[in-house]
Design an enzyme around this catalytic site. Structure first.
Site, short mmCIF file in Angstrom:
data_model
loop_
_atom_site.label_atom_id
_atom_site.label_comp_id
_atom_site.label_asym_id
_atom_site.label_seq_id
_atom_site.Cartn_x
_atom_site.Cartn_y
_atom_site.Cartn_z
N TYR A 1 14.63 30.89 6.83
CA TYR A 1 13.59 31.77 7.36
C TYR A 1 13.67 31.95 8.88
CZ TYR A 1 11.30 31.15 2.80
OH TYR A 1 11.01 31.13 1.46
N LYS B 1 0.84 -1.20 0.00
CA LYS B 1 0.00 0.00 0.00
C LYS B 1 0.88 1.25 0.00
CE LYS B 1 -0.38 0.28 5.05
NZ LYS B 1 -1.28 0.44 6.20
#
Length: 390
Positions: free
Chosen positions: A275, A42
């Site tokens: 940042y 999956k």
């Protein structure tokens, strides 16, 4: 330079299919010969590539495949994997039950609405649906509660008598298998045994009965029944640090994530990096730019902590991880732009592991490998079971 070549030089996730085959054999060695092994592919094979990993697992001894969504299962069939049983367990109302029947999928049924929809699809296609009944033994997620089990079993047997379905399996899922010795493990196994007895007494003759995930495959032999479902361990990753490291479990991580440094530059003392000025250089130093960011699956929660091997030294993410890039403080070293940086791999050559990144991001290792995005091409090494060179 072609776009594909440029992308590979920028960053890539190398998938060692030899390691995956090794893991299948190592897991098979932990179960009885009569017990079958399901390779769970999956989420695009936990980020490793479902089709490639499914094929490798099957060659190494897996006899079932498992997916969550029907579209994942149907993609395996479309890729030519047609002669292997595939269990698909996460269905929603309106999903393509008819296509699942046509593709010969084993489809999980946990509630009456699902049984009704699969029976309607069987009537429409004129074919018998293969279904597995799931019981909730204590996880509290998908699965039929024990109080509703007799009705679901009875209705499924009635539909089987009408030729609409064939009940091929009985199954459940453990809540705390990654915590060895947790009392819920034994309690759930006991409930599952009771639900099996009820179903079989009513007339169900399942091909497989299963409850064991990777953790239970490794630590709980009484939960193996007829089939074990191996997910994260298939890819060489430990389900939990409490169970042991990959190396301690005899597993080899199959994914290595690496990138080429896009820039190396010198910064003076007191200069902010990325940042927010959360990282400020203490002394004059060199900074390397890695062209991967949270849009590629690099966890922002690992800002300031994520480890990266550059040359012979492990460096940490400097400042916040941005959408497309992050920085590492190189401590004055000046490698050339294009120098390879290894975010994680098997750990056998000093590089960080996916578990190291999970700890840095305060998450689980599943989260690290499944989040690697589509901008990062997968490169498959399949020259045998040897480890690929870094």
């Amino acid at each position: 330079m072609t776009t594909e070549t440029s992308s590979l030089r920028r960053a890539s996730a190398e998938i060692d299919l030899g390691a995956l085959r090794h893991n299948v054999r190592a897991l098979r060695a932990r179960i009885a010969p009569r017990v079958q092994l399901m390779a769970v592919v999956k989420a695009d094979g936990y980020g490793h590539g479902a089709v490639h990993c499914a094929r490798a697992a099957l060659t190494a001894g897996a006899s079932w495949l498992g997916t969550a969504t029907p579209h994942e299962a149907l993609a395996l069939r479309a890729a030519g994997i047609t002669d292997v049983p595939v269990l698909c367990w996460l269905w929603a109302p309106g999903d393509p039950w008819d296509r699942g029947i046509e593709a010969g999928l084993d489809m999980s049924v946990s509630d009456m609405w699902a049984l009704e929809e699969v029976c309607a699809a069987a009537r429409a296609t004129g074919k018998t649906a293969r279904i597995q009944l799931k019981v909730d033994t204590g996880l509290g997620r998908n699965g039929c509660q024990p109080a509703g089990w007799p009705r679901l079993v009875g209705e499924a047997l009635e539909a089987q008598g009408d030729g609409l379905v064939k009940v091929t399996g009985l199954w459940s899922h453990l809540a705390c298998a990654d915590v060895p010795g947790h009392p819920l493990n034994a309690a759930q196994v006991n409930v599952f045994r009771s639900m099996i007895e009820q179903a079989e007494t009513a007339g169900v003759e399942p091909e497989v009965r299963h409850i064991a995930n990777s953790s239970a495959t490794l630590t709980l032999p009484e939960a193996h029944f007829d089939l074990v479902r191996t997910g994260v361990a298939l890819y060489g990753l430990s389900p939990s640090p409490e169970i042991g490291t990959s190396a301690q479990l005899g597993l080899r991580p199959a994914m290595s994530l690496r990138a080429s440094m896009a820039l190396v530059k010198r910064l003076p003392a007191g200069h902010g990096v990325s940042y927010g000025r959360h990282y400020v250089t203490e002394d004059e130093t060199t900074i390397g730019l890695i062209p991967l960011g949270y849009a590629d699956g690099i966890p922002r929660h690992a800002s300031g902590r994520g480890p990266v091997l550059v040359g012979d030294d492990v460096r940490q993410v400097a400042g916040p991880v941005a959408m497309d890039q992050f920085m590492v403080d190189l401590g004055g070293d000046e490698p050339e732009p294009g120098t390879q940086a290894v975010l994680f791999g098997q750990g056998s050559r000093g590089e960080p592991t996916a578990q190291d990144w999970a700890q840095a991001a305060d998450t689980i290792v599943y989260d690290i490998v499944t989040r690697i995005g589509t901008r990062v091409p997968r490169v498959y090494a399949d020259g045998g079971d040897e480890r690929p060179a870094l």
